[in-house]
Enzyme design. Structure first.
Site, PDB file in Angstrom:
ATOM      1  N   LEU A 104      -5.017  22.301  48.190  1.00  0.00           N
ATOM      2  CA  LEU A 104      -5.118  23.539  47.402  1.00  0.00           C
ATOM      3  C   LEU A 104      -5.545  23.113  46.005  1.00  0.00           C
ATOM      4  CD1 LEU A 104      -1.912  25.594  48.388  1.00  0.00           C
ATOM      5  CD2 LEU A 104      -4.292  26.156  48.905  1.00  0.00           C
ATOM      6  N   ASP A 105      -6.353  23.916  45.342  1.00  0.00           N
ATOM      7  CA  ASP A 105      -6.795  23.582  43.985  1.00  0.00           C
ATOM      8  C   ASP A 105      -5.602  23.467  43.038  1.00  0.00           C
ATOM      9  OD1 ASP A 105      -9.398  23.788  44.856  1.00  0.00           O
ATOM     10  OD2 ASP A 105      -9.654  25.849  44.128  1.00  0.00           O
ATOM     11  N   TYR A 106      -5.837  22.810  41.921  1.00  0.00           N
ATOM     12  CA  TYR A 106      -4.820  22.597  40.882  1.00  0.00           C
ATOM     13  C   TYR A 106      -4.117  23.910  40.478  1.00  0.00           C
ATOM     14  CZ  TYR A 106      -2.967  21.109  36.328  1.00  0.00           C
ATOM     15  OH  TYR A 106      -2.143  20.828  35.272  1.00  0.00           O
ATOM     16  N   LYS A 196     -12.414  31.288  46.113  1.00  0.00           N
ATOM     17  CA  LYS A 196     -12.908  31.585  44.756  1.00  0.00           C
ATOM     18  C   LYS A 196     -14.415  31.843  44.795  1.00  0.00           C
ATOM     19  CE  LYS A 196      -9.532  28.709  42.355  1.00  0.00           C
ATOM     20  NZ  LYS A 196      -9.347  27.360  41.820  1.00  0.00           N
TER      21      LYS A 196
END
Ligand code: URA
Length: 285
Positions: A104-106, A196
């Site tokens: 998962l992204d930051y 996104k």
């Protein structure tokens, strides 16, 4: 019996097969004292000595499956060269050598599977199969009525991204706040920043992103930073999806919202309940 090194490493719980290939390519694997350069190299764990980063590989460990409510503000790796906060501190107390299934992204929070079961992890992550993941994306404005219907249709029909077409298996309106809308999207791929990019492409860039579940394993009732073991039924649910394509008819439309939390930095390990327990000096029963 001789098997490819990446398969042996996955069986031994070192990493998923794909990650094991990366370790081999990075020159971090030794077979009988010699660095391995070839991805197709075979070995036999009963006879050969295999080391990863100098550490000897042993036969399979017990398989463990957990889900971490990954908080926003940490990277999905076990160490970060830039010194950012990682998920390691939430899982370092686990005795088995576990690692995350995908990323998962930051800035993204939500369900992140943690395991030492390299084979099942490989099957769940493989782009050929595509396990369903449910996301809630917060976007600006009040999206409703005809506009909402059109947007959901567009997301499910798909859009062209720079690395090929992408679409939601299912999409719907989840909730409204005075200024924003939460959109529920189910996707069956793990391309980088997919949600996104998908939302950007339909003109609604994401303000906040939460992964409600991965393959039906959710973080409802948990708080960011909390880790829990999966039940037998949950592991069976994952196994039942391994090596298959996700199907729109399996989609669960009842999804919980992300946990409410103040502050923007990642919380201490154990989630809110453990933090409260620590603060009050209470002991785990
Ligand atoms: N889609 C994104 O954009 N980011 C994630 O971390 C996961 C899915």
């Amino acid at each position: 019996m001789e098997e490819r090194l990446q398969k042996i490493m996955a069986h031994a719980g070192i990493a998923s097969r794909r990650k094991a290939e990366e370790l081999i390519a990075a020159g971090r694997v030794e077979l009988n004292g010699k660095k391995v350069n070839e991805l197709g190299t075979k070995a036999d764990l009963a006879k050969d000595i295999i080391r990863v980063d100098g550490k000897l590989i042993h036969a399979a460990q017990d398989k463990v499956w957990m889900v971490l409510y990954k908080p926003a503000g940490c990277v999905t790796t076990l160490s970060d060269p830039e010194g950012r906060m990682t998920i390691a501190k939430y899982i370092e107390h686990v005795p088995e050598r576990v690692y995350p299934v995908g990323r998962l992204d930051y800035d993204v929070e939500g369900a992140l599977l943690i395991t030492n079961d390299g084979d099942l992890a490989h099957q769940l992550m493989h782009p050929k199969f595509g396990v369903r993941r449910t996301y809630l994306a917060k976007v600006t404005g009040h999206i409703a009525g005809e506009m909402g219907v059109k947007l959901m249709e567009k997301l499910m029909k798909g859009v062209r991204l720079e690395d090929g077409r992408a679409k939601a298996l299912d999409a719907g309106l989840q909730a409204h706040t005075p200024k924003n809308t939460w959109i529920r999207l189910v996707v069956a791929e793990g391309r980088p920043h997919l949600v996104k990019r998908l939302m950007e492409a339909v003109g609604h860039p994401v303000l906040k992103l939460f992964r409600a579940d991965y393959g039906g394993i959710d973080v409802q009732g948990m708080s960011p930073g909390e880790l829990r073991e999966l039940s037998r039924a949950e592991v069976d649910l994952l196994k039942s999806q391994a090596g298959k394509k996700a199907d729109a008819k399996d989609v669960d439309k009842s999804v919980g919202m992300p946990a409410r939390r103040h502050g923007t930095t990642a919380p201490a390990p154990g989630g809110r309940r453990a933090q409260k327990r620590r603060a009050s000096g209470a002991r785990r029963s």
